[in-house]
Write an enzyme that holds these catalytic residues in place. Structure first.
Site, PDB file in Angstrom:
ATOM      1  N   LYS A  56       0.798  -1.226   0.000  1.00  0.00           N
ATOM      2  CA  LYS A  56       0.000   0.000   0.000  1.00  0.00           C
ATOM      3  C   LYS A  56       0.832   1.279   0.000  1.00  0.00           C
ATOM      4  O   LYS A  56       0.357   2.338  -0.438  1.00  0.00           O
ATOM      5  CB  LYS A  56      -0.934   0.012   1.205  1.00  0.00           C
ATOM      6  CG  LYS A  56      -2.079  -0.999   1.130  1.00  0.00           C
ATOM      7  CD  LYS A  56      -3.126  -0.592   0.128  1.00  0.00           C
ATOM      8  CE  LYS A  56      -4.388  -1.418   0.275  1.00  0.00           C
ATOM      9  NZ  LYS A  56      -5.466  -0.928  -0.619  1.00  0.00           N
ATOM     10  N   SER A 312       0.291 -10.025   0.083  1.00  0.00           N
ATOM     11  CA  SER A 312       0.102  -8.580   0.073  1.00  0.00           C
ATOM     12  C   SER A 312       0.383  -7.873   1.385  1.00  0.00           C
ATOM     13  O   SER A 312       0.592  -6.662   1.402  1.00  0.00           O
ATOM     14  CB  SER A 312      -1.325  -8.249  -0.372  1.00  0.00           C
ATOM     15  OG  SER A 312      -2.264  -8.813   0.527  1.00  0.00           O
TER      16      SER A 312
END
Length: 419
Positions: A56, A312
């Site tokens: 992110k 992730s």
């Protein structure tokens, strides 16, 4: 269309230059467990080793770094389930921009602490609402009132472009285009970015997006032809539990040709445990989402193919592992709950143990309160089986026995209330 793709590709290259020296070039590792299971050569892109333990930071930094002096002075604000907030916090501190991060109450404490640590004195953390969408509404209101720049977690082109650097990086590391790329999906920023970039640079790669079964917002949007709001969601996979796909990300995902599959939350938990116990990797629920699609069979690959899956995020609070183990056992059919009506007489429990329980079964929960004014009393009993094959014999012994026993099925009202 060619001009659009070329423009997007140029934007991704520019984002990669901005991120140089800020974001990590995370490892691409061959995974023996997944390769042996599928027969393919499975590689894992380790974005859990990124700054903030998640990809992110790529989109967050790419957005904030392009603000002019006036907008930087007005500050930045965002909503996040945790990981994007860490990226924004880090970017704000590095770039000297005041920031405010709204997170829902479901955001694990570990992620909240990391946001505060990464942002330091430059960032204020605000807990608001029960879901990401609640926090997003509060962040949008703050931006409208103060003039701060809203930094979307997924629904902005600058965020999408930043996330697309993942695809460019892994292709460079691999040396060629993979046959299959499996990505987790929440609001769709990662899938939209990587999918758009791959259409130009690796059009032959099969792209698969994986959503949690309890929050499949992108699949719902594709089915409807436009983003729709899910009436309710399961927030366990907090990094990918989004009620509505983005207006920016939806058309990009639609045009990417990506397949969408879902994985039950229990399977995600099983994969988290496998990653930890076999691979020595700490993954959060969303981090295990993509590889869980391989282990569950939701994504079937051919032997010998080159497959890349994205891990992730690695922001998992250790206190959550008890729930992770519980969900995994229930999902695999190894843990079951029953309401047992015991006659209030000596030896009733002993008969249950001798006549109902199998040799490899174990009682892991027993809640019973004796009531002197009744002939029977109900006990909530949790049983862990030695193997899945033990359930049918257990249910048969219950059927043949004298006790009144109710099997509490996962998902039922009684199950959610009592367990």
């Amino acid at each position: 269309m060619t001009d659009v793709r070329t423009s997007f590709s140029a934007e991704v290259s520019a984002a990669a230059r901005r991120l140089a020296g800020v974001a990590e070039r995370t490892p691409l590792q061959r995974n023996a467990r997944l390769s042996e299971l599928t027969g393919a050569a499975v590689w894992v892109k380790r974005e859990d080793l990124q700054v903030g333990r998640s990809y992110k930071v790529r989109g967050a930094y790419n957005t904030i770094s392009q603000l002019d002096d006036v907008r930087r002075a007005a500050g930045a604000v965002t909503a996040s389930a945790g990981n994007h907030g860490q990226g924004v916090a880090y970017a704000c501190r590095v770039l000297g921009v005041r920031g405010k991060v709204f997170v829902p109450g479901t955001t694990p404490r570990q992620k909240r602490q990391r946001i505060a640590a990464l942002g330091g004195d430059m960032v204020e953390l605000v807990v608001h609402g029960d879901t990401y969408d609640d926090a997003a509404a509060a962040a949008a209101e703050h931006a409208a009132l103060t003039g701060a720049t809203l930094v979307p977690a997924f629904d902005a082109l600058s965020t999408v472009v930043g996330q697309a650097t993942v695809a460019a990086e892994l292709l460079d590391q691999l040396g060629s285009a993979p046959d299959v790329l499996v990505l987790p999906v929440g609001g769709g920023g990662l899938l939209a970015g990587c999918g758009t970039w791959l259409r130009e640079h690796a059009p032959g790669t099969r792209l698969v997006g994986v959503e949690p079964a309890g929050a499949a917002g992108m699949a719902a949007a594709l089915a409807a032809g436009h983003p729709v709001e899910l009436p309710e969601i399961d927030t366990f996979v907090d990094g990918a539990s989004v009620r509505r796909a983005g207006d920016v990300t939806f058309p990009l995902v639609r045009d990417s040709g990506a397949e969408l599959v879902t994985v039950p939350e229990g399977q995600v938990c099983t994969e988290m445990l496998e990653l930890y116990q076999v691979d020595g990797v700490i993954a959060e629920p969303a981090g295990a989402l993509a590889s869980a699609a391989l282990t569950s069979g939701a994504v079937v690959v051919e032997p010998g193919q080159t497959v890349v899956t994205l891990l992730s995020g690695g922001n998992n609070d250790v206190s959550r592992y008890a729930e992770v183990v519980e969900r995994s056992l229930v999902h695999r059919g190894l843990k079951h709950y029953f309401l047992v009506e015991f006659p209030q007489e000596p030896g009733a429990l002993r008969r249950f143990l001798d006549e109902v329980l199998g040799p490899d079964d174990d009682i892991v929960l027993f809640e019973y309160v004796k009531r002197d004014n009744r002939e029977t009393g109900a006990a909530l009993t949790g049983i862990e089986l030695g193997s899945v094959d033990g359930l049918a014999p257990l249910l048969d012994r219950i059927e043949r026995g004298p006790l009144k026993i109710q099997h509490l099925a996962p998902g039922t009202t009684a199950y959610r209330f009592l367990v």
